[in-house]
Design an enzyme around this catalytic site. Structure first.
Site, PDB file in Angstrom:
ATOM      1  N   LEU A 137     105.274   7.278  24.025  1.00 31.04           N
ATOM      2  CA  LEU A 137     104.879   7.610  25.335  1.00 31.04           C
ATOM      3  C   LEU A 137     105.647   6.682  26.427  1.00 31.04           C
ATOM      4  CD1 LEU A 137     101.249   6.943  24.217  1.00 31.04           C
ATOM      5  CD2 LEU A 137     102.221   9.045  24.759  1.00 31.04           C
ATOM      6  N   CYS A 138     106.001   7.099  27.252  1.00 31.04           N
ATOM      7  CA  CYS A 138     107.008   6.394  28.362  1.00 31.04           C
ATOM      8  C   CYS A 138     106.501   6.666  29.893  1.00 31.04           C
ATOM      9  CB  CYS A 138     108.388   6.742  28.147  1.00 31.04           C
ATOM     10  SG  CYS A 138     108.892   6.581  26.628  1.00 31.04           S
ATOM     11  N   THR A 139     107.047   5.970  30.790  1.00 32.33           N
ATOM     12  CA  THR A 139     106.858   5.939  32.102  1.00 32.33           C
ATOM     13  C   THR A 139     108.300   5.759  32.952  1.00 32.33           C
ATOM     14  OG1 THR A 139     104.548   5.202  32.119  1.00 32.33           O
ATOM     15  CG2 THR A 139     105.747   4.989  34.121  1.00 32.33           C
ATOM     16  N   ASN A 318     103.941  11.388  30.458  1.00 34.39           N
ATOM     17  CA  ASN A 318     104.134  12.301  29.290  1.00 34.39           C
ATOM     18  C   ASN A 318     103.251  13.611  29.545  1.00 34.39           C
ATOM     19  OD1 ASN A 318     104.125   9.241  28.163  1.00 34.39           O
ATOM     20  ND2 ASN A 318     105.584  10.410  27.331  1.00 34.39           N
TER      21      ASN A 318
END
Length: 393
Positions: A137-139, A318
């Site tokens: 999960l990333c930003t 995501n």
């Protein structure tokens, strides 16, 4: 034990629902003073010499980081074996061996070299190089200041469902990846082609900059078939007319000469798995989120009327930009809130780092934060810790 582990994702969602209702207000305050980061957390720099034969390119890094890679991969292997049957595990390993031998040049050859240098079986080196697409999960954020100067920042979060340490409140894999995080300077003919933030022994590209050209980050995209359909087609039907996400991005970083060329390549190449590409450029307005299906794409440009944010920045986590994120994920909502509170006049690397340091944008999965500016070629990254109270993701 296996039945309990199988229910773990559901238990985490239930926990987060409770956590959201009881503690959500603690995470609504935007961080204002995290920048500058602790210099001791800065990610170290290494060189990848593309003039060397693929089998030898990773030798210096493996000499230093090899034992830690072995420990991390062994841990992931044991976690998988604790969830699936021994027979299914053996089938998985056998197919990973097959996958490795079918990968395009020079990725297969580099992974063979990493296997020889680290002592890991090729199947486990392959697992290490593809597991990102299943457990992340990333930003990512791109911002433009009033003069048109562009900034690109990202948190890379990984390790979801891979060994929650109940005593220390950490994900085991995320903890093991922090000391493996490196900045790579990719060189050919004595000239620097680009820089990336990566993990030692990972041959693809997830976060990168090409000076005076563009910046790039990759965020996972959830879809019904994920990358499993593409992987099955690759294994069962010898379908090689598709690209692995992190291999495509490396090719783009090595070969693309402009923002426009990179955008076209990232948009139109058939992929093994859906993904988000966040691309920044040199000129005002050169920023976009490319939402990729395996064959099709959607592009949201900086300043587009499609954005749910302001006209001067883009935020991707995501989830598709035209949909609301699920109730238990505040990251995109909070990132938008923090960017709008600060305003375009404060667009800067310090603003991006502060936003990326705001909980739960910063969470227990966050391995590193990176900042990039294409115009200056500046790229920096720092490994991250998220002190309690902190969300699992």
């Amino acid at each position: 034990m296996k039945s309990i582990l199988a229910l773990f994702p559901l238990l985490v969602v239930v926990y987060l629902a409770f956590f959201t209702s009881s503690h959500g207000k603690e995470f609504q305050k935007c961080e204002r003073s995290a920048y500058p980061p602790d210099k001791h957390a800065a990610v170290p720099l290494y060189e990848v010499d593309l003039d060397l034969p693929p089998l030898q390119r990773w030798a210096p890094l493996m000499k230093e980081k090899g034992p830690k890679i072995v420990a991390m991969v062994d841990d992931v292997k044991n976690l998988i074996r604790s969830v699936v049957s021994e027979k299914l595990y053996e089938i998985l390993i056998k197919n990973l061996d097959k996958v490795a031998t079918t990968l395009p040049y020079p990725f297969y050859e580099e992974m063979v070299g990493i296997s020889a240098l680290s002592g890991l079986p090729l199947s486990l080196v392959t697992m290490y190089n593809i597991f990102y697409e299943a457990f992340t999960l990333c930003t990512s954020i791109i911002a433009q200041d009033p003069s048109g100067y562009l900034y690109h920042g990202r948190n890379l979060d990984t390790g979801l469902f891979l060994g929650w340490d109940t005593k220390n409140h950490t994900w085991r894999v995320a903890e093991q990846l922090r000391p493996l995080t490196v900045q790579l300077e990719w060189k050919k003919n004595g000239t620097t082609l680009f820089h990336s933030i990566s993990f030692a022994g990972y041959v693809g590209v997830l976060t990168a900059i090409k000076k005076d050209r563009f910046t790039l980050s990759v965020d996972k995209r959830f879809a019904l078939n994920g990358g499993f359909m593409g992987l099955l087609e690759w294994i069962l039907f010898d379908d090689r007319d598709q690209s692995w996400v992190a291999f495509l991005t490396r090719e783009v970083m090595q070969e693309a000469k402009s923002f426009a060329e990179a955008q076209t390549k990232l948009s139109k190449t058939r992929l093994l798995a859906p993904v988000y590409f966040i691309l920044g450029g040199m000129q005002p307005g050169e920023g976009c989120i490319i939402t990729r299906y395996r064959d099709n794409f959607d592009i949201m440009n900086l300043g587009s009327s499609q954005t749910r944010s302001g006209s001067w920045y883009l935020v991707e986590t995501n989830f598709d930009h035209w949909k609301n994120p699920p109730f238990f994920d505040y990251r995109r909502t909070l990132a938008n809130q923090c960017m709008m509170e600060s305003g375009q006049k404060n667009a800067s690397l310090s603003l991006l780092y502060n936003v990326l340091s705001t909980k739960p944008i910063l969470n227990k999965e966050t391995v590193y934060s990176a900042l990039m500016v294409a115009r200056s070629g500046r790229i920096q990254a720092w490994t991250r810790e998220c002190p309690d109270p902190c969300w699992p993701w």
